[in-house]
Enzyme design. Structure first.
Site, short mmCIF file in Angstrom:
data_model
loop_
_atom_site.label_atom_id
_atom_site.label_comp_id
_atom_site.label_asym_id
_atom_site.label_seq_id
_atom_site.Cartn_x
_atom_site.Cartn_y
_atom_site.Cartn_z
CB CYS A 76 -5.29 24.41 91.87
SG CYS A 76 -7.06 24.66 92.03
CG ASP A 90 -12.09 28.69 98.18
OD1 ASP A 90 -12.32 28.47 96.98
OD2 ASP A 90 -11.21 28.06 98.81
#
Length: 626
Positions: A2, A100
């Site tokens: 990201c 996660d």
């Protein structure tokens, strides 16, 4: 995974959403699948998502805690999230998602800042406490994931990349000339928290950051030397192989396709061979850069060792034309100068991989753990001399010369024995083109001659390379992969493997004139012998010597060296540079690395410093580069 961004204002006014959105748009390549914004009071967080684990909307960020108190943005992966989730569930914690990201947030809420020591992964994250109106941010142990920031009088801004931060500055950015000196004289970048921009720094690897009431505090949370001192050494290649296999296996956790960047060298080939033998990954995709037969950097003969076992081997063919065509885009993608074209080969490999996989595995880190660079022999010989092991020194030097037919390790040995200032003077002298006032101002304040080249033992040299060199390789890999919306993972940098390897005897790194001894022994019967026993070190090399003799590159290079702007920098003597380039063209010398540094540095100036308000293409054309 990201891209993250954030702004904390000190005047209690709220950050503008359009400002955050602009930052996010500039790095949308890092996260094409989703995006989100959180703004409250003086804090703003932005996020763009590349979906890897749990592809559902549950992975949306910024993520809020169940009680709404905390907002988090996170870039990276926590590979042991499955085990951590189970541990937290046993302590009564419930989960809303399978991500996660939520495991990281719940771990922080449960264990506090000590949670990072439990993570096996790569990360840069920031958590805003809406009650305390404070921010906590952290970066992984070795700097696999980036965290850049700018600290201004009215605000603190952070981001996964530099260009979005430049748009926050009240004035045009200024060049950091110490970083430029280190780049030109030593071919090094990223050895400190500085960048090539005066206004932008990076959070050092293994560090954390907090902001409360306008005060920014940075501290170290991970001490590699301390951890190595406590780690259990390896006693056999079998032990090493078991842990390496575990590290590779953890990094296969993904809900999207995984491939390998295969250079043909020992490290990436080890990953491929392990995936074939221990995980039966016969459907594996590999991606390689190759050149014409006999050209520097061409590894086809080694890569082909896997062709009987793999059906999905992909190749890219970088050349002088593709480099020129990609030049400005490549410069913009990295936002800082790079001292060789090797990362460009990796850039093309990532471009090749983007339509086949979303995650790649790579061999970064093995050289720093196991003395893979040939100049490590210099540290090894210095260590033997200082400890008066003269018989062993003589024997190792003879075996080195017999195995490698090179004096490079011996020359490195002599260089590392020199005083710090003389090391710098020699580097400057061998370049021959640096302007005297520039050298006088910055040669005594560099952090390389002492910290990176001043190690007294091989063990110290390996540790110093983790602290002061490894990060630039990780940065280039991150920028190359994320530019094409890919996530790069590095199994050799599993912290368990790093700590135990560095705690082990030096003879597992270098023995009988051979580097990476324990790895080579561990891969007996797994890796093709032609690769396991090869002694050269190339990686994603390129035939850049030949490229810069091509007619199109002659016009480009000479156009830059003769330009007004190049001369106005007062860093490089343009007449000497032109003379050296003519020597390169005639074959009298091979100075491709220096030529590339001149070109990249000048075009970086034009793109980011001189005409920050204009596109790179305009800046180039304005100087008649082409």
């Amino acid at each position: 995974m990201c891209g993250i961004a954030g702004i904390i204002r000190y005047d209690e006014s709220s950050p503008q959403e359009r400002t955050l959105r602009t930052m996010m748009q500039q790095m949308k390549h890092r996260g094409p699948d989703d995006e989100g914004v959180f703004i409250e009071d003086a804090a703003g967080l932005g996020f763009v998502r590349l979906s890897i684990i749990d592809l559902s909307p549950d992975g949306h960020q910024p993520m809020l805690s169940a009680d709404g108190r905390y907002a988090m943005v996170f870039n990276g992966e926590i590979f042991n999230y499955v085990e951590l989730r189970e541990e937290l569930q046993q302590q009564g914690i419930t989960f809303r998602t399978k991500t996660d990201t939520e495991v990281l947030l719940q771990a922080y809420l449960h264990w506090g800042q000590a949670c990072m020591h439990r993570f096996n992964g790569m990360w840069a994250f920031a958590i805003y406490d809406r009650q305390e109106k404070s921010l906590f941010a952290c970066r992984d142990r070795f700097g696999i994931k980036p965290f850049y920031y700018t600290h201004q009088a009215e605000f603190f801004g952070f981001c996964s990349e530099i260009p979005p931060l430049l748009g926050l500055l009240p004035e045009k950015p200024a060049a950091n000339y110490q970083s430029i000196f280190d780049y030109l004289a030593f071919n090094r970048t990223d050895q400190t928290d500085s960048t090539f921009f005066q206004e932008v720094k990076k959070l050092p690897h293994g560090h954390q950051l907090s902001i409360k009431d306008g005060t920014v505090r940075i501290s170290k949370w991970y001490d590699l030397r301390e951890r190595v001192a406590q780690a259990k050494p390896f006693t056999s290649p079998r032990e090493y192989k078991e842990l390496l296999t575990s590290a590779i296996g953890l990094r296969l956790r993904s809900d999207v396709p995984v491939g390998v960047c295969l250079s043909g060298g020992l490290d990436s080939s080890t990953i491929v061979a392990t995936l074939l033998k221990d995980f039966n990954k016969t459907d594996l995709n590999t991606f390689s850069a190759v050149y014409k037969q006999g050209q520097t950097g061409d590894e086809k003969e080694y890569i082909a060792e896997f062709s009987p076992y793999l059906q999905h081997m992909h190749y890219t063919h970088p050349d002088a034309d593709t480099l020129e065509n990609d030049l400005l885009e490549f410069i913009k993608a990295h936002a800082e100068p790079i001292p060789s074209t090797s990362p460009y080969a990796q850039y093309k490999v990532m471009e090749l991989a983007k339509d086949k996989v979303v995650v790649t595995l790579d061999g970064q880190g093995a050289d720093e753990e196991l003395a893979g660079y040939h100049y490590f022999f210099g540290f090894f010989f210095k260590d033997l001399l200082r400890s008066a092991r003269l018989g062993k020194l003589g024997g190792e030097m003879l075996q080195y010369l017999n195995n490698h037919r090179s004096l490079y390790g011996v020359k490195s040995f002599a260089y590392f024995l020199l005083p710090e200032q003389l090391k710098t003077s020699l580097r400057v002298g061998e370049k021959g083109y640096l302007m005297a006032p520039f050298v006088a101002q910055y040669s005594t304040t560099n952090a390389i001659a002492g910290k990176l080249y001043g190690s007294n033992t091989l063990k110290d040299a390996l540790l110093d390379h983790f602290e002061n060199k490894l990060e630039h390789l990780l940065k280039w890999e991150d920028m190359n992969s994320m530019h094409f919306s890919l996530e790069a993972r590095v199994p050799f940098l599993d912290y368990r493997l790093v700590e135990r390897t560095l705690a082990s005897a030096d003879t597992w790194a270098i023995r009988k004139g051979i580097t990476k001894y324990i790895l080579r022994e561990a891969m007996k019967g797994v890796l093709p012998e032609k690769i396991r026993l090869r002694m050269d070190k190339i990686g994603f090399g390129t035939p850049q010597d030949e490229w810069f003799r091509e007619p199109r590159w002659q016009a480009l290079v000479k156009g830059i060296l003769k330009s007004r702007s190049f001369k106005s920098r007062k860093l490089i003597d343009p007449e000497i540079a032109l003379q050296k380039y003519e020597q390169h063209l005639s074959g009298e010398a091979n100075i491709a690395k220096e030529i590339w540094k001149w070109v990249h540095l000048e075009l970086w100036f034009r793109t980011f410093i001189d005409k920050a308000e204009k596109p790179a293409e305009e800046a180039a054309v304005a100087e008649n580069v082409y």
